[in-house]
Design an enzyme around this catalytic site. Structure first.
Site, PDB file in Angstrom:
ATOM      1  CD  GLU A 136      35.234   0.307  13.683  1.00  0.00           C
ATOM      2  OE1 GLU A 136      35.977  -0.690  13.754  1.00  0.00           O
ATOM      3  OE2 GLU A 136      34.543   0.727  14.635  1.00  0.00           O
ATOM      4  CD  GLU A 195      33.001  -3.673  15.488  1.00  0.00           C
ATOM      5  OE1 GLU A 195      33.511  -4.252  16.466  1.00  0.00           O
ATOM      6  OE2 GLU A 195      33.676  -3.232  14.548  1.00  0.00           O
TER       7      GLU A 195
HETATM    8  O1  IFM Z   1      39.357  -0.820  17.627  1.00  0.00           O
HETATM    9  C1  IFM Z   1      38.295  -1.590  17.200  1.00  0.00           C
HETATM   10  C2  IFM Z   1      37.001  -0.814  17.234  1.00  0.00           C
HETATM   11  O2  IFM Z   1      36.749  -0.307  18.499  1.00  0.00           O
HETATM   12  C3  IFM Z   1      35.860  -1.698  16.852  1.00  0.00           C
HETATM   13  N1  IFM Z   1      36.097  -2.363  15.582  1.00  0.00           N
HETATM   14  C4  IFM Z   1      37.375  -3.002  15.404  1.00  0.00           C
HETATM   15  C5  IFM Z   1      38.507  -2.064  15.770  1.00  0.00           C
HETATM   16  C6  IFM Z   1      39.859  -2.786  15.584  1.00  0.00           C
HETATM   17  O3  IFM Z   1      39.921  -3.907  16.399  1.00  0.00           O
END
Ligand code: IFM
Length: 472
Positions: free
Chosen positions: A356, A165
């Site tokens: 994710e 990210e």
């Molecule tokens: O916990 C985070 C992760 O580190 C990066 N993406 C979003 C998740 C939830 O906020």
């Protein structure tokens, strides 16, 4: 309902180093920018910090045992650059590296494929002291680190994600400043941080491939995604346009400002915005480095916007009062795993993984000693049904990593938010599998998305929460 997930589909769970490990500086590791940031009063909810986190540095055996019990094929975790290369100068901390040898070897002996993220925000403080992501030197240092890692893990790790990210590193770390290193830069400064991460990706992918030609390399992207409010051709086109719009206002949190240069070799068309002169100043030589096309793309997806066509343009469909939201107040919009994924597939045409997806719920231990989380099960059933629909419609999505395996340190929200399939009973750190752990276990085994074994009602591939009413 059964999802359209083939037998090769990679079911997984995810974590990141700083969020679970604790003990950053034990055994010769160095502090990261998050260790520093957590010390600044008022930056982290409840004054939490990552000093202990889930103590996975000492309890990785227990965590990988949980993954094995869950039945996942793959584990996406990150290695802390600061633990392994504390000065970010290529001088290895062997003991820090030995920890990841243990993690990788435990995965392999448990039949779990490691998907290794090389950077999930834990920049060595030493690199920050030399300018962090505002200087090109950090991209070069990261590439050296990536190459050394691929050399070390050759034959044991074959799936890498370079950066997690980068959009958040720009938007949260260098625009709003709510994440480490807490900077509030102007547009030119933010764009510089993006460029250095793009260079870091390109140089790192090349270094990984030079060290291990068999390795597959990706990058984990996040950002705004849209879906049609109702599935008319006009609304679908409007949602596509809204997803890939280039504006001054919200360019930092978009997929295409990261992935266009990497996959298409150019920045989005931004004529008439403050970004235009910045884009023009990027040299063809640097663009060639950025344009290092990955073998796979990782998508971190939590929610999106419903869009409707209006005239020649589009508008965001208003969210009605009481719109479903998570504990973090993020909107619940399962359709984003259908349309958002389809739009990304159309634009980049690369194999993808949902690296994710998950939800923060107000989990707690009930009187019966268990953690009941029907909210999470309902959320996942809806989102996975939509993902299945995207796959049915041609999206090349090869795996899904639930965020997260365990509850953990949720950055500036501290330990107040719980995303895990496993409850973390702080401060004793007892791990308690939640009901969703058992539910996901049976999804992995059977592909069946019914809410519970006794409840055969099928799961809709659209959100059924939209109230019927005559209001505009
Ligand atoms: O916990 C985070 C992760 O580190 C990066 N993406 C979003 C998740 C939830 O906020």
């Amino acid at each position: 309902m059964s999802g359209n997930f083939g037998t090769d589909f990679v079911w997984g769970a995810a974590s990141s180093a700083f969020q679970i490990e604790g003990f950053s500086t034990e055994d010769g590791g160095g502090p990261s920018i998050w260790d520093t940031f957590c010390r600044v009063p008022g930056k982290i909810a409840y004054d939490d910090n990552g000093d202990i986190a889930c103590d996975s540095y000492h309890r990785c055996g227990e965590d990988i045992g949980l993954l094995k019990e869950l039945g996942v094929k793959a584990y996406r975790f990150s290695t802390s650059w600061a633990r392994i290369d504390p000065r970010a100068d290529g001088s290895w901390n062997k003991e820090g590296l030995a920890y990841y040898d243990r993690v990788v070897d435990l995965c392999l002996s448990s039949g779990i494929t490691p998907y290794l993220t090389l950077y999930h925000w834990e920049l060595p403080q030493a690199a920050q002291d030399r300018g962090g992501w505002q200087v090109r030197q950090t991209a070069e240092a990261f590439a050296r680190f990536a190459g050394m890692m691929a050399d070390h893990f050759r034959g044991r790790v074959s799936h890498y994600f370079t950066l997690n990210e980068p959009q958040c590193t720009v938007a949260l770390g260098h625009q709003s400043g709510v994440h480490a290193p807490g900077k509030q830069l102007d547009t030119a400064g933010q764009f510089g941080v993006l460029v250095n991460q793009l260079l870091a990706h390109g140089l790192a992918q090349r270094a990984i491939q030079a060290a291990d030609p068999k390795a597959l390399v990706g990058i984990a992207s996040t950002g705004r995604l849209c879906y049609p409010e109702t599935e008319t051709p006009e609304n679908i086109q409007a949602a596509r346009e809204a997803t890939f719009a280039a504006t001054d206002g919200d360019w930092t949190f978009t997929h295409h400002w990261l992935l266009d240069p990497i996959c298409l070799g150019r920045f989005p068309d931004c004529a008439g915005t403050r970004l235009e002169p910045l884009v023009r100043a990027v040299t063809p030589e640097d663009m060639a480095i950025m344009h290092t096309v990955p073998h796979m793309l990782g998508y971190n997806i939590y929610n999106g916007h419903a869009v409707r066509a209006q005239g020649a343009g589009y508008v965001y469909a208003p969210r009605w009062p009481g719109f479903p939201r998570t504990a973090l107040k993020w909107p619940v919009t399962p359709e984003v795993l259908d349309w958002g994924v389809r739009f990304l597939q159309e634009r980049y045409g690369l194999p993808g993984y949902i690296t994710e997806n998950g939800v923060s719920c107000n989990d707690r231990v009930f009187l019966d000693g268990q953690v009941h989380d029907p909210d999470r099960i309902d959320f996942l059933a809806r989102y996975l049904a939509c993902l299945s629909r995207a796959i049915e419609n041609g999206a090349d999505i090869r795996g899904y990593f639930h965020w997260a395996l365990t509850d953990n340190f949720e950055w500036h929200n501290g330990y107040g938010e719980r995303f895990g399939l496993v409850f973390m009973d702080y401060p004793g750190l007892r791990r308690i599998p939640k009901d969703s752990f058992r539910w996901y276990q049976q999804v992995i085994r059977t592909g069946n998305l019914t809410l519970s074994p006794g409840n055969q009602s099928s799961v809709s591939a659209r959100s059924p929460q939209r109230p019927e009413c005559d209001l505009p």
